[in-house]
Scaffold this motif. Structure first.
Motif, PDB file in Angstrom:
ATOM      1  N   LYS A 230       0.834  -1.204   0.000  1.00 23.52           N
ATOM      2  CA  LYS A 230       0.000   0.000   0.000  1.00 23.52           C
ATOM      3  C   LYS A 230       0.873   1.260   0.000  1.00 23.52           C
ATOM      4  CE  LYS A 230      -4.196  -1.780   2.202  1.00 23.52           C
ATOM      5  NZ  LYS A 230      -5.132  -1.642   3.357  1.00 23.52           N
ATOM      6  N   ARG A 233       2.242   2.242  -3.618  1.00 28.02           N
ATOM      7  CA  ARG A 233       1.383   2.772  -4.685  1.00 28.02           C
ATOM      8  C   ARG A 233       1.571   4.272  -4.903  1.00 28.02           C
ATOM      9  NH1 ARG A 233      -0.708  -0.334  -8.595  1.00 28.02           N
ATOM     10  NH2 ARG A 233      -2.596   0.952  -8.752  1.00 28.02           N
ATOM     11  N   LYS A 237       2.836   6.003  -8.388  1.00 28.28           N
ATOM     12  CA  LYS A 237       2.071   7.049  -9.077  1.00 28.28           C
ATOM     13  C   LYS A 237       2.944   8.266  -9.333  1.00 28.28           C
ATOM     14  CE  LYS A 237      -2.347   9.517  -8.897  1.00 28.28           C
ATOM     15  NZ  LYS A 237      -3.602   9.715  -8.133  1.00 28.28           N
ATOM     16  N   ARG A 259      -4.393   1.092 -13.496  1.00 24.24           N
ATOM     17  CA  ARG A 259      -5.551   0.202 -13.449  1.00 24.24           C
ATOM     18  C   ARG A 259      -5.170  -1.273 -13.664  1.00 24.24           C
ATOM     19  NH1 ARG A 259      -7.764   4.948 -15.592  1.00 24.24           N
ATOM     20  NH2 ARG A 259      -9.772   5.548 -14.626  1.00 24.24           N
ATOM     21  N   TYR A 271      -8.363  -4.519  -6.362  1.00 24.67           N
ATOM     22  CA  TYR A 271      -8.465  -3.130  -6.798  1.00 24.67           C
ATOM     23  C   TYR A 271      -9.919  -2.810  -7.147  1.00 24.67           C
ATOM     24  CZ  TYR A 271      -3.430  -3.820  -7.675  1.00 24.67           C
ATOM     25  OH  TYR A 271      -2.092  -4.117  -7.562  1.00 24.67           O
ATOM     26  N   GLN A 274     -11.114   2.087 -10.572  1.00 25.43           N
ATOM     27  CA  GLN A 274     -10.159   3.165 -10.816  1.00 25.43           C
ATOM     28  C   GLN A 274      -8.719   2.769 -10.483  1.00 25.43           C
ATOM     29  OE1 GLN A 274     -13.241   3.764  -9.236  1.00 25.43           O
ATOM     30  NE2 GLN A 274     -13.920   4.424 -11.290  1.00 25.43           N
ATOM     31  N   ARG A 276      -7.663   1.788  -7.507  1.00 20.45           N
ATOM     32  CA  ARG A 276      -7.316   2.006  -6.100  1.00 20.45           C
ATOM     33  C   ARG A 276      -7.341   0.673  -5.357  1.00 20.45           C
ATOM     34  NH1 ARG A 276     -10.719   6.691  -7.025  1.00 20.45           N
ATOM     35  NH2 ARG A 276     -12.491   5.403  -6.342  1.00 20.45           N
ATOM     36  N   THR A 278      -8.226  -1.929  -2.662  1.00 21.44           N
ATOM     37  CA  THR A 278      -9.267  -2.169  -1.656  1.00 21.44           C
ATOM     38  C   THR A 278      -8.787  -3.162  -0.611  1.00 21.44           C
ATOM     39  OG1 THR A 278     -10.228  -3.930  -3.018  1.00 21.44           O
ATOM     40  CG2 THR A 278     -11.080  -1.692  -3.345  1.00 21.44           C
TER      41      THR A 278
END
Length: 791
Positions: A230, A233, A237, A259, A271, A274, A276, A278
C-alpha cells in the motif's frame, strides 16, 4: 597607518601562502587518489557473479550453477539492453537520473541542489548519477563496501568521467541494470533485472509491463518496500507522473498502468475500477524466492561439469563475466538407462551402494552417470562414487595386463603355470609375496593365458606380469589414465590399483575403438552469455593417445569377449550374466580383497560402461558377494535399456587377424582364438622397457609327499627352458613341478642335449635324472578335467 599597511601586506602574503599550500595539499591528495583508481576498463568485461546455465547434448536445460558472494548464494543473469523492456529503462532513468542523457558522469545541477540542502541544514538526498552508482556498485564495491567517505566520492567522480568518455550511454545503462540489488530471494540474493523480473513476476525483463517496471524501480532504493505494498502505490504514481513529464509515456499509458491488476509474487491484491487498492495481503513471502540448488537433474553429472569448468576456465570465469552457457555430453536417454538400472538393482550386499557410468568409446564423452544407489524418488547422496570414489579395481585390471603382454609379441596360446609361487618382498609377511587364486583354488596345470583370463587366475597373472616386467605394464597403465601408486609391486597385476568407474570405462574403450585412449570428458561447447565461444570440441578436438595397434586391441577384445562367452555358469564362467539380446558383449569382473569392491567393466560396439558396488565408507562385504552375480546384472540392465531401438551391429574387425582352435579343447570346448596374421607381426609393437629391473628371482613352492593326486606326477624342470631337467642342467635352475600325466610330452627334454663348452655333467644331477626317468605306472584317471574355479 604604517602598521595597517604592513598588516595588510602580511595578510595578503598569508592568504597567498595558504592558497599555494592548499593547492599543494589538493595536488598531493589528487595524485594519491588518481594512483589508487581501479582500471575503469574493467567494466568492459565486468565480473558480476552471473549464473552459468548448463544444457544436455539435446539442448534441454540441466540447471544452473549459482555463484556466491562470501557464503551467500546470489542469483544474477546478465542480459543485453535490447532484452529489457523500454518501460523498465524509462522508469529507471526518470526515477534515478532524469538528466542521464545530458551529463558526462557528474551532474552539476544535482550537485548544486545538494549544496543548497546542506546550506539550509537539510540532509543530503540523492545527487548521484547512474554512472556514479554503477562505479560504486562495481569498481569501488570491494574497497569501500558502500561506505560514504569523501575520498570514495572523489574517486567516483573521477572514474565516472573516464567511463562516460569510454562507454556509450546504452552500455552504462545495461551494466547498471545488471548490477542493481533487488532484495532477498530466499536461498539467494537478487541481483540484476533478470533475477528481479523472475522473482517478483515470473517473467522475463523484455516482457515487463509499465506497471511492473514502475514497481521494480520503486524497489531500487529500498528493497524492503516489498513488505508494504500500500505504501508503494503513491511512489509508483509519482514515478509514472515523472515519466509523463519527461515524455517517456502518455497520460493514457499512465492511467492504464494504474488500473493494471498488478500482483507481485506472494501478495493478494484487490483493486476497484479506478485502480485504487481495496485490499492487500502478503499471503506467502516465499513465492518470490528463487532456487539456489545447482540442478534438479543429474546432480552427480552436474558436479563433474562444475569441476571441469572451474579447472578449465577458473572460478571467476564460470561465475562471473556474465556467466557461461555450457553444452555437455550427457544423453538424457542414456542417463535414464543408468538411473533405471540403479533403482532396479537388487541383491546388493547389506550396506552397499553403487556407482555406474556409460561412455562413448569413440569420443570419450560421458553419456550417463550415477554416483549412488537410487531408491525411489528420494534424492541421492551428494558423493559421486562413479567419478570421485577411488577404489581398488581387482581383476578388471587383468585384461589390460594380458593385452600388454600380447602387444610384446605373446599370443593367447602362451602358457603359464597355475600353481603356487612366492616372490621376495621385504615389506611382506615372512619376507615373501605369496599370491593365491580366489578361495585358494589351484588347478596345478600349465594353461593358455586365454583360459587363465576366463577363470581369472591370479597365479598365472603374476607370472605373466613378471615375464613382461612391471615397468612395461605400468607404462601402459599410465597411458590408459590409471597410473599405479608409487611403490606398488606385483600386487598391481591383481588389481591393487585405485581409480574410478568412469576412468575404468575410458581404459576399456580402446578395446572397442581400435586402440585409442581418450580421457573422459563432459563438455562439448562453452560460450559466454553473449555468445563468445570459449571452447568447442568440434573446432579444437583433442587428439587421442594410441595405446594399442588396431590388431592388438582386437586381440584384447577377443580375450574379454571370451570372459563373457567361453564358459557357461556350470563351467565356472564369470561374466555370462552381462549378456543381453543379440548384442556382442565383452567385459571382465573384478573383486578386491575382503571383498571390499565389486566391479564389472565391459563394452559393446556402441557403448562402454562400468559398475562398481561397495560400501560408501569402505569395509568388507559378505564373502559370498560375487561381482559376476551382483554387478553383471546391473551392467546388463543399463546396457539393454541404452541399446533399445538401436540396430544390432558387430565390433569392427581390423585386417591382419586369423583364428585358430584353442588348445586344450577339453577346457575351452569350441573356442577359437584370434591371432595375428604373420604379415602383421609388427602390430605387436610394445618393447620391454630398457630401464626395467631384471625379473624377480622367485622359487616354486614345494609340495609335501602327502600330495597324491593320481592324475599328476612330480618332475624336475629346468626353469630356463620350461622342459625336464637333464644332466647338463645347473642345480640352481632345477625346480620341481607337479604336472598332469597327459602333459608330460610337452616337458620332454631335447633329443640330443649337449654339454656347454668346458662344462661337465654334474654327477648328482645325472643320478637324480636317471631316477626321475623311471616314471611310475599310474592308473588311468577318471577325469582329467579339474573342477571349475571361482574368480
Amino acid at each position: 597607518m604604517i602598521f595597517f599597511v604592513r598588516f595588510l601586506k602580511f595578510l595578503t602574503s598569508f592568504l597567498i601562502a595558504a592558497l599555494f599550500a592548499g593547492a599543494g595539499v589538493a595536488a598531493t591528495y589528487g595524485l594519491k587518489w588518481w594512483r589508487e583508481l581501479p582500471d575503469y576498463r574493467q567494466l568492459d568485461s565486468l565480473s558480476l557473479g552471473a549464473e552459468t546455465r548448463v544444457f544436455a547434448r539435446d539442448n534441454t536445460p540441466l540447471g544452473t550453477l549459482i555463484p556466491k558472494i562470501g557464503e551467500q548464494a546470489i542469483s544474477r543473469t546478465l542480459v543485453n539492453l535490447n532484452e529489457i523492456s523500454p518501460f523498465m529503462v524509462a522508469a529507471l532513468v526518470s526515477n534515478e537520473d532524469r538528466r542521464f542523457f545530458e551529463h558526462y558522469g557528474i551532474d552539476p545541477y544535482g550537485l548544486g541542489r545538494q549544496v543548497q540542502r546542506l546550506a539550509a541544514g537539510d540532509s543530503v538526498q540523492g545527487g548521484s548519477t547512474l554512472t556514479n552508482q554503477l562505479i560504486k556498485n562495481t569498481l569501488l564495491l570491494d574497497e569501500y563496501q558502500q561506505a560514504r567517505t569523501p575520498d570514495r566520492k572523489i574517486k567516483e567522480w573521477l572514474l565516472s568521467v573516464q567511463v562516460e568518455r569510454s562507454f556509450t550511454k546504452a552500455e552504462i545503462l545495461q551494466n547498471y541494470l545488471n548490477t542493481i540489488y533487488w532484495g532477498d530471494g530466499g536461498p539467494v540474493e537478487l541481483y540484476g533485472i533478470y533475477s528481479a523480473a523472475q522473482a517478483y513476476f515470473r517473467t522475463t525483463p523484455k516482457d515487463l509491463t509499465l506497471a511492473q517496471s514502475a514497481y521494480l524501480t520503486v524497489l531500487v532504493p529500498s528493497a524492503g518496500r516489498y513488505f508494504d505494498y500500500k505504501a508503494m502505490r503513491p511512489l509508483m504514481k509519482t514515478l509514472l507522473g515523472r515519466m509523463v513529464e519527461d515524455k517517456w509515456i502518455t497520460p493514457a499509458q499512465m492511467d492504464a498502468a494504474l488500473r493494471e491488476d498488478l500482483q507481485p509474487r506472494g501478495w493478494k491484491v484487490l483493486y476497484d475500477k479506478q485502480g485504487r487498492i481495496t485490499s492487500a495481503k502478503l499471503v506467502d513471502r516465499t513465492q518470490k524466492e528463487l532456487k539456489a540448488v545447482t540442478t534438479v537433474r543429474y546432480p552427480h553429472f552436474m558436479g563433474q561439469v562444475e569441476q571441469e569448468l572451474v579447472r578449465r576456465f577458473g572460478r571467476d570465469k564460470v561465475y562471473g563475466s556474465g556467466g557461461l552457457r555450457v553444452y555437455t555430453t550427457v544423453d538424457p536417454r542414456i542417463q535414464a538407462a543408468v538411473e533405471t538400472a540403479s533403482r532396479e538393482a537388487t541383491g546388493l550386499p547389506p550396506g552397499a551402494t553403487l556407482g555406474a557410468t556409460i561412455i562413448d568409446p569413440f569420443t570419450g564423452e560421458v553419456l550417463g552417470m550415477i554416483g549412488q544407489k537410487l531408491n525411489g524418488s528420494a534424492p541421492p547422496e551428494a558423493w559421486n562414487n562413479a567419478a570421485q570414489g577411488q577404489r581398488q579395481i581387482g581383476s578388471t585390471i587383468k585384461p589390460l595386463l594380458y593385452t600388454t603382454a600380447l602387444s610384446t609379441g605373446l599370443t593367447q596360446e602362451h602358457r603359464e603355470d597355475d600353481k603356487p609361487i612366492t616372490f621376495p618382498c621385504p615389506t611382506c609377511k615372512d619376507g615373501v609375496y605369496a599370491p593365491q587364486n580366489f578361495e585358494s583354488q589351484t588347478s596345478y596345470r600349465n594353461m593358455t593365458i586365454r583360459e587363465a583370463l576366463d577363470r581369472s587366475l591370479n597365479l598365472v597373472t603374476v607370472r605373466l606380469a613378471d615375464r613382461i616386467g612391471l615397468q612395461t605394464f605400468f607404462g601402459k597403465l599410465r597411458e590408459l589414465g590409471i597410473p599405479p601408486n608409487d611403490g606398488t609391486g606385483l600386487a598391481a597385476a591383481l588389481g591393487a590399483v585405485e581409480t574410478t568407474p568412469v576412468k575404468m570405462a575410458a581404459a576399456y574403450a580402446p578395446f572397442a575403438n581400435g586402440g585409442l585412449y581418450r580421457a573422459p570428458r563432459y563438455l562439448t561447447r562453452v560460450t559466454t552469455a553473449r555468445g563468445e565461444v570459449l571452447y568447442d570440441d568440434g573446432l579444437n578436438p583433442v587428439k587421442p593417445t594410441r595405446v594399442w595397434t588396431p590388431q592388438i586391441a582386437w586381440l584384447g577384445l577377443d580375450m574379454i569377449r571370451g570372459v563373457v562367452n567361453d564358459l557357461s555358469a556350470a563351467q565356472g564362467g564369470l561374466a555370462w550374466p552381462a549378456k543381453f539380446g543379440d548384442w556382442p558383449v565383452a567385459g571382465k569382473t573384478g573383486t578386491s580383497n575382503g571383498p571390499k569392491d565389486l566391479w564389472f567393466v565391459g563394452t559393446t560396439p556402441l557403448y562402454t560402461g562400468a559398475v562398481w558396488v561397495g560400501k560408501q565408507q569402505g569395509g568388507e562385504m559378505p564373502t559370498n558377494s560375487y561381482s559376476g552375480l551382483v554387478n553383471g546384472p546391473i551392467w546388463r540392465r543399463m546396457m539393454e535399456l541404452a541399446h533399445q531401438g538401436q540396430t544390432v551391429r558387430a565390433f569392427s574387425e581390423p585386417p591382419g587377424i586369423q583364428y585358430v582352435d584353442a588348445p586344450d579343447q577339453q577346457f575351452l570346448p569350441g573356442v577359437k582364438l584370434a591371432v595375428l596374421d604373420p604379415n602383421y607381426s609388427d602390430a605387436a609393437n610394445t618393447a620391454l622397457q630398457e630401464n626395467a629391473p631384471p625379473p624377480v628371482q622367485y622359487t616354486e613352492s614345494r609340495y609335501t609327499s602327502a600330495y597324491n593326486d593320481p592324475r599328476t606326477v612330480l618332475i624336475d624342470v629346468d626353469r630356463t627352458t620350461n622342459r625336464q631337467a637333464t644332466e647338463f642342467t645347473p642345480p640352481e635352475n632345477i625346480v620341481q613341478r607337479r604336472v598332469y600325466i597327459e602333459q608330460l610330452p610337452a616337458y620332454a627334454p631335447d633329443d640330443s642335449p649337449a654339454p656347454l663348452t668346458d662344462e661337465k655333467a654334474d654327477p648328482a644331477a645325472v643320478k637324480a635324472v636317471r631316477n626321475q626317468n623311471a616314471v611310475p605306472q599310474i592308473p588311468e584317471p577318471k577325469s582329467a578335467a579339474p573342477q571349475p574355479v571361482k574368480p
